[in-house]
Write a protein that holds these residues in place. Structure first.
Motif, mmCIF file in Angstrom:
data_model
loop_
_atom_site.group_PDB
_atom_site.id
_atom_site.type_symbol
_atom_site.label_atom_id
_atom_site.label_comp_id
_atom_site.label_asym_id
_atom_site.label_seq_id
_atom_site.Cartn_x
_atom_site.Cartn_y
_atom_site.Cartn_z
ATOM 1 N N ILE A 275 0.855 -1.196 0.028
ATOM 2 C CA ILE A 275 0.103 0.020 0.032
ATOM 3 C C ILE A 275 0.873 1.146 0.006
ATOM 4 O O ILE A 275 0.524 2.192 -0.563
ATOM 5 N N ARG A 276 2.050 1.007 0.774
ATOM 6 C CA ARG A 276 2.711 2.547 1.096
ATOM 7 C C ARG A 276 3.419 2.744 -0.363
ATOM 8 O O ARG A 276 3.628 3.857 -0.736
ATOM 9 N N SER A 277 3.956 1.715 -1.129
ATOM 10 C CA SER A 277 4.507 1.676 -2.285
ATOM 11 C C SER A 277 3.739 2.468 -3.396
ATOM 12 O O SER A 277 4.205 2.861 -4.342
ATOM 13 N N GLU A 278 2.666 2.493 -3.042
ATOM 14 C CA GLU A 278 1.559 3.049 -4.085
ATOM 15 C C GLU A 278 1.288 4.587 -3.789
ATOM 16 O O GLU A 278 0.304 5.118 -4.280
ATOM 17 N N GLY A 279 1.977 4.999 -2.577
ATOM 18 C CA GLY A 279 1.802 6.451 -2.164
ATOM 19 C C GLY A 279 0.578 6.544 -1.145
ATOM 20 O O GLY A 279 0.143 7.728 -1.202
ATOM 21 N N TRP A 373 0.093 -21.928 6.306
ATOM 22 C CA TRP A 373 1.081 -21.969 7.192
ATOM 23 C C TRP A 373 1.928 -20.687 7.095
ATOM 24 O O TRP A 373 1.389 -19.571 7.267
ATOM 25 N N VAL A 374 3.192 -20.958 7.001
ATOM 26 C CA VAL A 374 4.171 -19.678 7.401
ATOM 27 C C VAL A 374 4.420 -19.420 5.697
ATOM 28 O O VAL A 374 4.637 -20.267 4.882
ATOM 29 N N PRO A 375 4.170 -17.913 5.763
ATOM 30 C CA PRO A 375 4.390 -17.512 4.081
ATOM 31 C C PRO A 375 5.757 -17.760 3.499
ATOM 32 O O PRO A 375 6.740 -17.190 4.361
ATOM 33 N N THR A 376 6.195 -18.156 2.513
ATOM 34 C CA THR A 376 7.295 -18.106 1.784
ATOM 35 C C THR A 376 7.781 -16.599 1.408
ATOM 36 O O THR A 376 6.885 -15.869 1.162
ATOM 37 N N GLU A 377 9.009 -16.442 0.645
ATOM 38 C CA GLU A 377 9.363 -15.162 0.252
ATOM 39 C C GLU A 377 8.295 -14.984 -1.098
ATOM 40 O O GLU A 377 8.097 -13.940 -1.231
ATOM 41 N N GLU A 378 8.086 -15.893 -1.804
ATOM 42 C CA GLU A 378 7.315 -15.466 -3.019
ATOM 43 C C GLU A 378 5.915 -15.128 -2.696
ATOM 44 O O GLU A 378 5.112 -14.313 -3.153
ATOM 45 N N GLU A 379 5.579 -15.944 -1.483
ATOM 46 C CA GLU A 379 4.010 -15.584 -0.835
ATOM 47 C C GLU A 379 4.069 -14.255 -0.480
ATOM 48 O O GLU A 379 2.865 -13.524 -0.380
ATOM 49 N N LEU A 380 5.048 -13.744 0.164
ATOM 50 C CA LEU A 380 5.244 -12.004 0.749
ATOM 51 C C LEU A 380 5.197 -11.304 -0.290
ATOM 52 O O LEU A 380 4.636 -10.445 0.012
ATOM 53 N N LYS A 381 5.690 -11.748 -1.413
ATOM 54 C CA LYS A 381 5.473 -10.606 -2.411
ATOM 55 C C LYS A 381 4.244 -10.701 -3.012
ATOM 56 O O LYS A 381 4.125 -9.776 -3.488
ATOM 57 N N ARG A 382 3.323 -11.927 -3.019
ATOM 58 C CA ARG A 382 1.929 -11.839 -3.342
ATOM 59 C C ARG A 382 1.312 -10.944 -2.548
ATOM 60 O O ARG A 382 0.371 -10.080 -2.689
ATOM 61 N N CYS A 383 1.714 -10.966 -1.061
ATOM 62 C CA CYS A 383 1.067 -9.889 -0.030
ATOM 63 C C CYS A 383 1.136 -8.519 -0.356
ATOM 64 O O CYS A 383 0.381 -7.666 -0.519
ATOM 65 N N VAL A 384 2.411 -8.355 -0.990
ATOM 66 C CA VAL A 384 2.904 -6.824 -1.282
ATOM 67 C C VAL A 384 2.006 -6.465 -2.371
ATOM 68 O O VAL A 384 1.511 -5.329 -2.413
ATOM 69 N N GLU A 385 1.907 -7.449 -3.497
ATOM 70 C CA GLU A 385 1.190 -7.216 -4.683
ATOM 71 C C GLU A 385 -0.340 -6.827 -4.221
ATOM 72 O O GLU A 385 -1.091 -6.151 -4.644
ATOM 73 N N PHE A 386 -0.878 -7.606 -3.243
ATOM 74 C CA PHE A 386 -2.245 -7.538 -2.850
ATOM 75 C C PHE A 386 -2.399 -6.217 -2.251
ATOM 76 O O PHE A 386 -3.493 -5.574 -2.536
ATOM 77 N N ARG A 388 -0.811 -3.509 -3.182
ATOM 78 C CA ARG A 388 -0.502 -2.681 -4.093
ATOM 79 C C ARG A 388 -1.839 -2.784 -5.016
ATOM 80 O O ARG A 388 -2.570 -1.224 -5.168
ATOM 81 N N GLU A 389 -2.544 -3.678 -5.232
ATOM 82 C CA GLU A 389 -3.713 -3.736 -5.890
ATOM 83 C C GLU A 389 -4.876 -3.045 -5.148
ATOM 84 O O GLU A 389 -5.662 -2.251 -5.854
ATOM 85 N N PHE A 390 -4.923 -3.429 -3.717
ATOM 86 C CA PHE A 390 -5.920 -2.783 -3.108
ATOM 87 C C PHE A 390 -5.742 -1.039 -3.192
ATOM 88 O O PHE A 390 -6.836 -0.531 -3.070
ATOM 89 N N ALA A 391 -4.681 -1.061 -2.680
ATOM 90 C CA ALA A 391 -4.297 0.738 -2.871
ATOM 91 C C ALA A 391 -5.066 1.443 -4.102
ATOM 92 O O ALA A 391 -5.459 2.628 -4.264
ATOM 93 N N ARG A 392 -4.554 0.571 -5.185
ATOM 94 C CA ARG A 392 -4.830 1.145 -6.668
ATOM 95 C C ARG A 392 -6.400 1.323 -6.585
ATOM 96 O O ARG A 392 -7.011 1.901 -7.562
ATOM 97 N N LYS A 393 -7.294 0.352 -6.035
ATOM 98 C CA LYS A 393 -8.820 0.510 -6.002
ATOM 99 C C LYS A 393 -9.498 1.579 -5.202
ATOM 100 O O LYS A 393 -10.649 1.605 -5.306
ATOM 101 N N LEU A 394 -8.559 2.257 -4.501
ATOM 102 C CA LEU A 394 -9.196 3.160 -3.550
ATOM 103 C C LEU A 394 -9.649 4.296 -4.548
ATOM 104 O O LEU A 394 -8.973 4.715 -5.032
#
Ligand code: FEO
Length: 394
Positions: A275-279, A373-386, A388-394
């Motif tokens: 979210i932060r990376s989308e300003g 279970w525990v998020p992998t590095e790849e899955e944490l990138k999905r969280c970051v993207e989640f 970003r996408e949410f922020a763009r929808k505001l």
């Protein structure tokens, strides 16, 4: 006690409750205490507008005694039935059994059902007036702001509005006026108060403000029955109420979550980063360290809400339940929302969260993000993207 004069001949005779930390049955945390404001108007006739919570009766009577003998009170105006403003009434009526009590029809039945005592009650409606001598009180019904019985009293000659709960704040202070206190604290408490008490009543708040503006009555002071009196710029709180009543929000996201073993927390932090990376600003609240009424106060001006929970017993962690109950009841309209959380073998938490957010009238703008279970590095990138996408929808 020294007299506190609000206007010439009009006195604050309430009480400050420095200790109270929970209101409305523990549903609202009052970190800064509150006050119960009552106002004494001394004219040819003497009127008291509202009383206080029963344990503060003696303090109210002492404050009245600084100005006049309480037995000289002719009229008692009851703007509202709720106990924090009315439970000192029976004590007062022991001193002035013949005082005439004024309020709405719902106030009459409400007082009778609360206190089971006799009183000389006169029902009033919007536009009715009560002449005190040089001053005139005008009554304005305000049903559902926030109870069916609610009413405002307007002192015509002084441009003074006494709106009871409306425009209040749960804020204990040795000061009484807005120009004497920290503005950030004042507005923060006014917002939390609106969010936790009036949020579902926005259309009625807007209509009532428009009705009063349409009356073209000058208002140069607003003295609510909790907290600080607005005298420097009474329109500041009226404008804030119009903003809140119309659900005017800012591009900001509230992330509220709890975590069992830290996985949902990792998700929350990664989503915030996105979210932060989308300003866009995001604020995180974790249960049980944060309480529901504080978060509701912050949702008031936020456009986005993300709620996360680990799954336990195929549902949410119990710490989220009071918050989701509040959100469903307070119905913050026009917000965008989504759910997230980690799970072991079944992921029921996000379903429960989504159901609550929908019941609150929010728009679910993205499918829930569920991770095993525990998020992998790849899955944490999905969280970051989640995020970003949410922020763009505001
Ligand atoms: Fe509705 Fe302050 O009571």
């Amino acid at each position: 006690m020294s007299k506190i004069e609000v206007k010439d001949g009009i006195y604050w005779v309430g009480a400050v409750d420095w200790d109270i930390r929970n209101f409305h049955g523990f549903s609202y945390t009052t970190h800064r205490g509150t006050s119960y404001n009552a106002y004494l108007i001394v004219d040819e006739k003497i009127a008291l507008v509202d009383t206080v919570l029963k344990p503060f009766s003696a303090e109210m009577l002492e404050r009245i005694s600084e100005v006049v003998d309480p037995s000289k009170i002719d009229y008692i105006v009851m703007n509202h039935v709720e106990s924090d403003h009315s439970s000192a009434l029976p004590e007062l009526l022991k001193i002035v059994p013949n005082a005439k009590v004024f309020g709405t029809a719902k106030c009459k039945s409400g007082l009778e059902k609360h206190f089971f005592c006799r009183m000389d009650f006169q029902t009033v409606k919007t536009g009715d007036e009560l002449k005190l001598g040089n001053r005139t009180l005008m009554f304005i019904e305000a049903a559902m702001l926030h109870w069916p019985d609610s009413m405002f009293t307007y002192v015509k000659e002084d441009g003074l509005l006494l709106p009871n709960d409306a425009f209040g704040q749960h804020l204990a202070s040795s000061w009484r006026f807005d120009d004497e206190v920290d503005q950030h604290v004042l507005m923060e408490e006014a917002a939390k108060y609106y969010a936790n008490i009036l949020l579902p009543l926005g259309p009625l708040v807007k209509k009532k403000i428009e009705e009063i503006v349409g009356m073209k009555i000058p208002i140069n002071m607003i003295a609510p029955s909790h907290g600080i009196i607005w005298r420097r710029d009474p329109m500041k709180i009226v404008q804030a109420y119009m903003k809140w009543a119309t659900n005017t929000t800012e591009k900001r996201v509230i992330i509220a979550y709890d975590t069992m073993w830290g996985s949902t927390e990792k998700m929350a932090r990664a989503i915030l980063e996105g979210i932060r990376s989308e300003g866009v600003e995001a604020r995180i609240y974790r249960f049980p360290y944060s309480d529901a009424s504080d978060i509701i106060g912050d949702i008031l001006e936020a456009r986005g809400l993300l709620v996360g929970s680990s799954t336990i017993n195929n549902g949410i962690l119990p710490t989220l339940a009071p918050f989701l109950t509040d959100v469903k009841g307070l119905k913050p309209k026009g917000r965008k929302a989504a759910a997230f959380g980690s799970y072991g073998w079944m992921g029921g938490a996000t379903d429960e969260i989504e159901a609550a957010l929908k019941a609150a009238g929010m728009e679910i703008v993205m499918p829930a993000l569920k991770l095993n279970w525990v998020p992998t590095e790849e899955e944490l990138k999905r969280c970051v993207e989640f995020g970003r996408e949410f922020a763009r929808k505001l």
